[in-house]
Design a protein around this motif. Sequence first.
Motif, PDB file in Angstrom:
ATOM      1  N   GLN A  89      15.436  -3.269  -4.437  1.00  0.00           N
ATOM      2  CA  GLN A  89      15.193  -4.264  -5.482  1.00  0.00           C
ATOM      3  C   GLN A  89      14.228  -5.343  -4.987  1.00  0.00           C
ATOM      4  OE1 GLN A  89      18.660  -6.512  -6.586  1.00  0.00           O
ATOM      5  NE2 GLN A  89      17.673  -7.428  -8.352  1.00  0.00           N
ATOM      6  N   LYS A  90      14.459  -5.855  -3.794  1.00  0.00           N
ATOM      7  CA  LYS A  90      13.598  -6.895  -3.224  1.00  0.00           C
ATOM      8  C   LYS A  90      12.161  -6.395  -3.084  1.00  0.00           C
ATOM      9  CE  LYS A  90      13.487  -7.838   1.179  1.00  0.00           C
ATOM     10  NZ  LYS A  90      13.877  -8.156   2.544  1.00  0.00           N
ATOM     11  N   MET A  91      12.003  -5.164  -2.603  1.00  0.00           N
ATOM     12  CA  MET A  91      10.660  -4.623  -2.402  1.00  0.00           C
ATOM     13  C   MET A  91       9.949  -4.345  -3.724  1.00  0.00           C
ATOM     14  SD  MET A  91      10.869  -2.275   1.010  1.00  0.00           S
ATOM     15  CE  MET A  91      12.573  -1.811   1.187  1.00  0.00           C
ATOM     16  N   VAL A  92      10.698  -3.893  -4.738  1.00  0.00           N
ATOM     17  CA  VAL A  92      10.092  -3.689  -6.060  1.00  0.00           C
ATOM     18  C   VAL A  92       9.546  -5.015  -6.583  1.00  0.00           C
ATOM     19  CG1 VAL A  92      10.648  -3.237  -8.488  1.00  0.00           C
ATOM     20  CG2 VAL A  92      11.344  -1.605  -6.737  1.00  0.00           C
ATOM     21  N   LEU A  93      10.341  -6.062  -6.485  1.00  0.00           N
ATOM     22  CA  LEU A  93       9.895  -7.366  -6.969  1.00  0.00           C
ATOM     23  C   LEU A  93       8.672  -7.864  -6.203  1.00  0.00           C
ATOM     24  CD1 LEU A  93      13.339  -9.103  -7.551  1.00  0.00           C
ATOM     25  CD2 LEU A  93      11.721  -8.302  -9.296  1.00  0.00           C
ATOM     26  N   GLN A  94       8.653  -7.669  -4.887  1.00  0.00           N
ATOM     27  CA  GLN A  94       7.492  -8.086  -4.089  1.00  0.00           C
ATOM     28  C   GLN A  94       6.232  -7.341  -4.539  1.00  0.00           C
ATOM     29  OE1 GLN A  94       8.875  -7.214  -0.123  1.00  0.00           O
ATOM     30  NE2 GLN A  94       9.780  -9.246   0.160  1.00  0.00           N
ATOM     31  N   ARG A  95       6.359  -6.054  -4.730  1.00  0.00           N
ATOM     32  CA  ARG A  95       5.192  -5.266  -5.134  1.00  0.00           C
ATOM     33  C   ARG A  95       4.734  -5.616  -6.547  1.00  0.00           C
ATOM     34  NH1 ARG A  95       3.777  -0.164  -2.347  1.00  0.00           N
ATOM     35  NH2 ARG A  95       4.841  -0.233  -0.356  1.00  0.00           N
ATOM     36  N   ALA A  96       5.696  -5.830  -7.433  1.00  0.00           N
ATOM     37  CA  ALA A  96       5.337  -6.146  -8.820  1.00  0.00           C
ATOM     38  C   ALA A  96       4.594  -7.471  -8.926  1.00  0.00           C
ATOM     39  CB  ALA A  96       6.600  -6.171  -9.679  1.00  0.00           C
TER      40      ALA A  96
ATOM     41  N   GLY B 111       0.809  -1.212   0.000  1.00  0.00           N
ATOM     42  CA  GLY B 111       0.000   0.000   0.000  1.00  0.00           C
ATOM     43  C   GLY B 111       0.841   1.261   0.000  1.00  0.00           C
ATOM     44  N   TRP B 112       0.495   2.193   0.876  1.00  0.00           N
ATOM     45  CA  TRP B 112       1.197   3.473   0.890  1.00  0.00           C
ATOM     46  C   TRP B 112       2.456   3.480   1.752  1.00  0.00           C
ATOM     47  CZ3 TRP B 112      -4.052   4.352   3.024  1.00  0.00           C
ATOM     48  CH2 TRP B 112      -4.091   4.236   4.417  1.00  0.00           C
ATOM     49  N   CYS B 113       2.793   2.376   2.387  1.00  0.00           N
ATOM     50  CA  CYS B 113       4.033   2.326   3.174  1.00  0.00           C
ATOM     51  C   CYS B 113       5.204   2.749   2.308  1.00  0.00           C
ATOM     52  CB  CYS B 113       4.281   0.912   3.703  1.00  0.00           C
ATOM     53  SG  CYS B 113       3.074   0.375   4.915  1.00  0.00           S
ATOM     54  N   GLN B 114       6.071   3.572   2.843  1.00  0.00           N
ATOM     55  CA  GLN B 114       7.118   4.119   1.995  1.00  0.00           C
ATOM     56  C   GLN B 114       8.509   3.569   2.272  1.00  0.00           C
ATOM     57  OE1 GLN B 114       6.243   8.284   2.942  1.00  0.00           O
ATOM     58  NE2 GLN B 114       8.376   8.463   3.545  1.00  0.00           N
ATOM     59  N   ASP B 115       8.612   2.427   2.908  1.00  0.00           N
ATOM     60  CA  ASP B 115       9.930   1.815   3.095  1.00  0.00           C
ATOM     61  C   ASP B 115      10.648   1.630   1.762  1.00  0.00           C
ATOM     62  OD1 ASP B 115       9.161   1.659   5.730  1.00  0.00           O
ATOM     63  OD2 ASP B 115       9.491  -0.498   5.922  1.00  0.00           O
ATOM     64  N   ILE B 116       9.910   1.291   0.731  1.00  0.00           N
ATOM     65  CA  ILE B 116      10.496   1.074  -0.587  1.00  0.00           C
ATOM     66  C   ILE B 116      11.157   2.353  -1.118  1.00  0.00           C
ATOM     67  CG2 ILE B 116       8.301   1.490  -1.786  1.00  0.00           C
ATOM     68  CD1 ILE B 116       9.110  -0.644  -3.824  1.00  0.00           C
TER      69      ILE B 116
ATOM     70  N   ASN C   1       1.786   2.740  -7.287  1.00  0.00           N
ATOM     71  CA  ASN C   1       2.299   4.094  -7.445  1.00  0.00           C
ATOM     72  C   ASN C   1       3.528   4.326  -6.565  1.00  0.00           C
ATOM     73  OD1 ASN C   1       2.141   6.786  -8.547  1.00  0.00           O
ATOM     74  ND2 ASN C   1       1.581   7.415  -6.480  1.00  0.00           N
ATOM     75  N   THR C   2       3.520   3.796  -5.356  1.00  0.00           N
ATOM     76  CA  THR C   2       4.675   3.915  -4.471  1.00  0.00           C
ATOM     77  C   THR C   2       5.858   3.156  -5.059  1.00  0.00           C
ATOM     78  OG1 THR C   2       3.169   4.098  -2.601  1.00  0.00           O
ATOM     79  CG2 THR C   2       5.452   3.621  -2.088  1.00  0.00           C
ATOM     80  N   MET C   3       5.591   2.024  -5.690  1.00  0.00           N
ATOM     81  CA  MET C   3       6.654   1.276  -6.371  1.00  0.00           C
ATOM     82  C   MET C   3       7.239   2.101  -7.520  1.00  0.00           C
ATOM     83  SD  MET C   3       6.523  -2.400  -8.359  1.00  0.00           S
ATOM     84  CE  MET C   3       5.765  -1.742  -9.835  1.00  0.00           C
ATOM     85  N   ARG C   4       6.371   2.748  -8.298  1.00  0.00           N
ATOM     86  CA  ARG C   4       6.827   3.572  -9.412  1.00  0.00           C
ATOM     87  C   ARG C   4       7.718   4.712  -8.920  1.00  0.00           C
ATOM     88  NH1 ARG C   4       6.277   8.347 -10.761  1.00  0.00           N
ATOM     89  NH2 ARG C   4       4.574   8.692  -9.336  1.00  0.00           N
ATOM     90  N   THR C   5       7.328   5.334  -7.836  1.00  0.00           N
ATOM     91  CA  THR C   5       8.134   6.418  -7.279  1.00  0.00           C
ATOM     92  C   THR C   5       9.490   5.890  -6.820  1.00  0.00           C
ATOM     93  OG1 THR C   5       6.124   7.566  -6.591  1.00  0.00           O
ATOM     94  CG2 THR C   5       8.185   8.249  -5.546  1.00  0.00           C
ATOM     95  N   ALA C   6       9.509   4.728  -6.199  1.00  0.00           N
ATOM     96  CA  ALA C   6      10.781   4.122  -5.781  1.00  0.00           C
ATOM     97  C   ALA C   6      11.665   3.817  -6.989  1.00  0.00           C
ATOM     98  CB  ALA C   6      10.527   2.856  -4.978  1.00  0.00           C
ATOM     99  N   LEU C   7      11.074   3.297  -8.054  1.00  0.00           N
ATOM    100  CA  LEU C   7      11.858   3.040  -9.271  1.00  0.00           C
ATOM    101  C   LEU C   7      12.492   4.328  -9.787  1.00  0.00           C
ATOM    102  CD1 LEU C   7       9.474   0.533 -11.063  1.00  0.00           C
ATOM    103  CD2 LEU C   7      11.830   0.061 -10.346  1.00  0.00           C
TER     104      LEU C   7
END
Length: 153
Positions: free
Chosen positions: A42-49, A24-29, A77-83
């Motif tokens: 990288q690990k969090m991006v893969l989990q979200r994807a 969700g909106w958690c921003q650890d990523i 969206n949070t994943m996209r921002t992290a990328l």
Amino acid sequence: GVPDEDMAVANLTYAKRRFPCNDGWCQDIMDAALLGLTADAQKMVLQRARAGPPPGWRFTGFAAHFQDYEPSVDHLNTMRTALHYMLVQWSSTNDTVYLFPSWPVNVWDVSFRLYSPENTTIEASCVGGILTSLTVTPQSRMQDVHVMNCKKK
């Protein structure tokens, strides 16, 4: 991440966060990307994807709800921002733009076009850990671009 005098405090704060989360909106990523913690990001991006769309929804741009309602626009969206932060960051104290500060350059090849402050557009490719192309618009901003992790030809 971007060099900063407060980085030690930021890393300690991240390491000791009381409620780690990656949905969700958690921003650890985003925090991992901004801190240059490439493996974590990288690990969090893969989990979200890997989060599929909510049951009954056909549009894969949404995820199941994590905090409040369905469908969740926050999760991806949070994943996209992290990328974005993994690829491009900028200094808040000068005009420097950093490329690939937390991108896993030896694992993921990438080509992108992203925007940064001062009306700057950056187009770059990193393949096999090698910078294969870089275009900065306007050209006058090229002097402010600092390539990290990805080796220049």
